[in-house]
Scaffold this motif. Structure first.
Motif, short mmCIF file in Angstrom:
data_model
loop_
_atom_site.label_atom_id
_atom_site.label_comp_id
_atom_site.label_asym_id
_atom_site.label_seq_id
_atom_site.Cartn_x
_atom_site.Cartn_y
_atom_site.Cartn_z
N TYR A 232 -7.05 90.18 -8.41
CA TYR A 232 -6.90 90.22 -6.95
C TYR A 232 -7.85 91.25 -6.36
O TYR A 232 -8.35 92.14 -7.06
N SER B 73 -12.45 98.63 6.43
CA SER B 73 -12.18 98.65 4.99
C SER B 73 -11.50 99.96 4.60
O SER B 73 -11.85 101.03 5.07
N ALA C 3 -5.05 88.73 -2.42
CA ALA C 3 -4.30 89.98 -2.48
C ALA C 3 -3.01 89.77 -3.25
O ALA C 3 -2.56 88.64 -3.45
N SER D 247 -6.82 99.65 0.54
CA SER D 247 -6.05 98.45 0.23
C SER D 247 -6.94 97.34 -0.33
O SER D 247 -6.42 96.33 -0.82
N TRP D 248 -8.24 97.51 -0.27
CA TRP D 248 -9.17 96.44 -0.65
C TRP D 248 -10.23 96.97 -1.60
O TRP D 248 -10.74 98.08 -1.44
N GLY E 69 -7.07 92.68 -2.91
CA GLY E 69 -6.36 93.57 -2.01
C GLY E 69 -4.89 93.73 -2.33
O GLY E 69 -4.32 92.99 -3.13
N THR E 70 -4.28 94.71 -1.67
CA THR E 70 -2.83 94.91 -1.76
C THR E 70 -2.25 94.65 -0.37
O THR E 70 -2.58 95.35 0.59
N TYR E 71 -1.42 93.63 -0.29
CA TYR E 71 -0.88 93.17 0.98
C TYR E 71 0.53 93.71 1.18
O TYR E 71 1.39 93.59 0.29
N ALA F 248 -6.65 94.76 3.89
CA ALA F 248 -6.12 93.60 3.18
C ALA F 248 -5.18 92.80 4.07
O ALA F 248 -5.21 91.56 4.08
#
Length: 219
Positions: free
Chosen positions: A34, A4, A205, A7-8, A36-38, A49
């Protein structure tokens, strides 16, 4: 294994004024959240993520292999995250609708990952496959051009078996928020059927644009 990282978030984050320009079709009336950031094309090891999304998207042809347990684990983790962020007492007024994938149910490539996520949320959630893919289309991750809302809408259908007994609110579930086209089209279709409900989006995400100066910053 990816662990982790920033991003999450275990808490849902709402797409606001800063993030909305990254998702071309969304406007201030669209409420999307959302976890996460993908980062596209960066690989599963890039971030937590990316790892979750990559496992969630594992191809159906991998069922029965050692890889399949990672997909099932991602489905369970996402469902648990959603359940922990929503108040079950409000679910009697909520319908959860998975955004249809690009393939028809009859296709060997059909992937019902978001249906599985929805069904794993628990708490007697009202899950309905109201929208379905009537005409197959290319998967979003294979497309470089801007999405065509009219073409997308023409590829989708409404299953009348699930159209009765609307509720106060609808939550559309999808894996990655890209342009926002799928959310927008599905939202419009639902509001035409049930004009008095509120429609929200929950995504695993959101896609973040690649920094054009990244190569210079790394030097």
């Amino acid at each position: 294994m990816t662990t982790s990282d920033a991003s999450w978030s275990p808490r849902l984050r709402v797409v606001g004024d800063l993030e909305r320009p990254d998702h071309y079709y969304l406007d201030e009336r669209d409420i999307c959240a959302y976890f996460g950031t993908y980062t596209p094309r960066a690989g599963f090891s890039h971030s937590y993520a990316n790892d979750i999304v990559s496992n969630l998207k594992k191809d159906p042809s991998l069922q029965g292999t050692g890889q399949w347990r990672y997909k099932q684990r991602a489905i369970a983790n996402v469902a648990s995250a959603i359940a922990q962020n929503l108040n079950p007492e409000s679910w009697q007024n909520t319908i959860f609708i998975p955004v249809p994938p690009s393939k028809r149910k009859e296709s060997p490539d059909y992937d019902d990952r978001m249906v599985q996520v929805a069904n794993a949320i628990g708490n007697n959630a009202d899950v309905r496959e109201l929208l379905y893919t009537a005409v197959e289309r290319e998967a979003r991750h294979t497309m470089n051009e801007k999405r065509d809302p009219d073409a997308l809408r023409a590829s989708l259908g409404i299953d009348p078996r699930f159209a009765a007994n609307p509720r106060r609110q609808v939550v559309l579930l999808d894996d990655v928020l890209t342009t926002g086209c799928s959310f927008k089209v599905c939202k419009e279709m639902i509001l035409e059927l049930w004009p008095d409900c509120a429609v929200f989006g929950i995504f695993v995400a959101r896609r973040v644009p690649v920094n054009p100066f990244a190569a210079f910053l790394e030097e």
